[in-house]
Motif scaffolding. Sequence first.
Motif, short mmCIF file in Angstrom:
data_model
loop_
_atom_site.label_atom_id
_atom_site.label_comp_id
_atom_site.label_asym_id
_atom_site.label_seq_id
_atom_site.Cartn_x
_atom_site.Cartn_y
_atom_site.Cartn_z
N UNK A 318 0.78 -1.23 0.00
CA UNK A 318 0.00 0.00 0.00
C UNK A 318 0.81 1.27 0.00
N UNK A 319 2.13 1.17 0.14
CA UNK A 319 2.98 2.37 0.12
C UNK A 319 3.22 2.78 -1.34
N UNK A 320 3.07 4.07 -1.62
CA UNK A 320 3.30 4.60 -2.96
C UNK A 320 4.53 5.49 -2.92
N UNK A 321 5.44 5.29 -3.87
CA UNK A 321 6.63 6.13 -3.94
C UNK A 321 7.13 6.23 -5.37
N UNK A 322 8.11 7.11 -5.57
CA UNK A 322 8.68 7.28 -6.90
C UNK A 322 9.99 6.52 -7.01
N UNK A 323 10.29 6.13 -8.24
CA UNK A 323 11.60 5.56 -8.59
C UNK A 323 12.14 6.45 -9.70
N UNK A 324 13.21 7.20 -9.41
CA UNK A 324 13.67 8.22 -10.35
C UNK A 324 15.20 8.36 -10.39
N UNK A 325 15.88 7.34 -10.86
CA UNK A 325 17.33 7.47 -11.01
C UNK A 325 17.67 8.51 -12.07
N UNK A 326 18.86 9.08 -11.96
CA UNK A 326 19.30 10.07 -12.93
C UNK A 326 20.80 10.10 -13.07
N UNK A 327 21.26 10.55 -14.21
CA UNK A 327 22.68 10.80 -14.45
C UNK A 327 22.78 12.20 -15.03
#
Length: 363
Positions: A318-327
């Motif tokens: 039920x936990x909502x989060x973002x996945x946003x790797x970057x270079x």
Amino acid sequence: MVNRIEQLYKLMQTSGMSTLLITEPKHVYYFTGFACDPHERFLGLIVSTEQEPVLIVPALDEEAASQSSSVKRIATHTDTDNPYAILKQHLPASIQSLGIEKEHLSVVRYEALSAVVQANTYIDAGDMLRSLRMRKSADEITRMKEAVRLVEAALHNVVSQVKIGVTEIELVAELEYQMKKLGAEGPSFDTMVLAGEKSALPHGNPGTRKIQANELLLFDLGVYANGYASDITRTFAVGEIDDQLKEIYNTTLQANLAAIAAVRPGVTYASIDRAARQVIEDKGYGPYFMHRLGHGLGMDVHEYPGVHANNEDLLQEGVVFTIEPGIYLPNRGGVRIEDDVVVTADGIEILTTYPKELTVIGG
């Protein structure tokens, strides 16, 4: 909303908190269903084990509160009233421990509050409230899916309009127009469009820089829908880009996919961060991924949990989060690919659906 207050009572009893004063407007909405921006005026919800909850609102919001709030004891104050004197009238006569939101309560308001309440102790209720908000209900997830649908539609409509010579800020204006036109309440944060070398700035400011051929173009945007936020980042190639920019794009995409594959209940947030970071480090770009992998998402665009190397808390359904790797390569260009995800009983559901393969746009 009633069930949420019942859950709150249980947590208060466990923590030894007799009375709680909630002043953060989104928390008031979360527990009552009444949403408003009180601006500088006082807004508060009293939750006590000794009495029924009381909602205190500015007089000009009384009608709206009476229509939407699940809490039916409503007190009001005018612009010439002292709201803390009214607050005192509706608090229990004796308070041993008063819960407050230290992160939200300013020093000025705390001093005004403590002058009339005189509780024996003050307890920060922040962690308790975050723990309740962290796991999203089916209704909350449905609202977030709608926020994702709207932001992706806006992005789709504007990406097709990208042309050489248009400015970053012109694209921002068109995106925010599309958000409202499609039915969103508005952006969930300042819309970001960054071109070329500016895409290497994780928190860059869109301006009058014009889109040029053979460069990267990064869009980071979100909307509110029914009180809940979305947050998505996609990076595009404007015409042909060089091999190094293609490499950082493909590496970022693989990091994104590695993190997604690692999500399931019972693993740590740190392990999700490590799964993505390892991909980027193995390609030699570790120093150019300088932020956490992601953040919680809900009524706020940034909320608990933080998905980073030091968070050893366990993922829960039920936990909502973002996945946003970057270079981000200084003076060259940057890539970020961001998805919104929810932890399910056996893994993950990806809420964002916008394509992630390297796409060439512009003309």
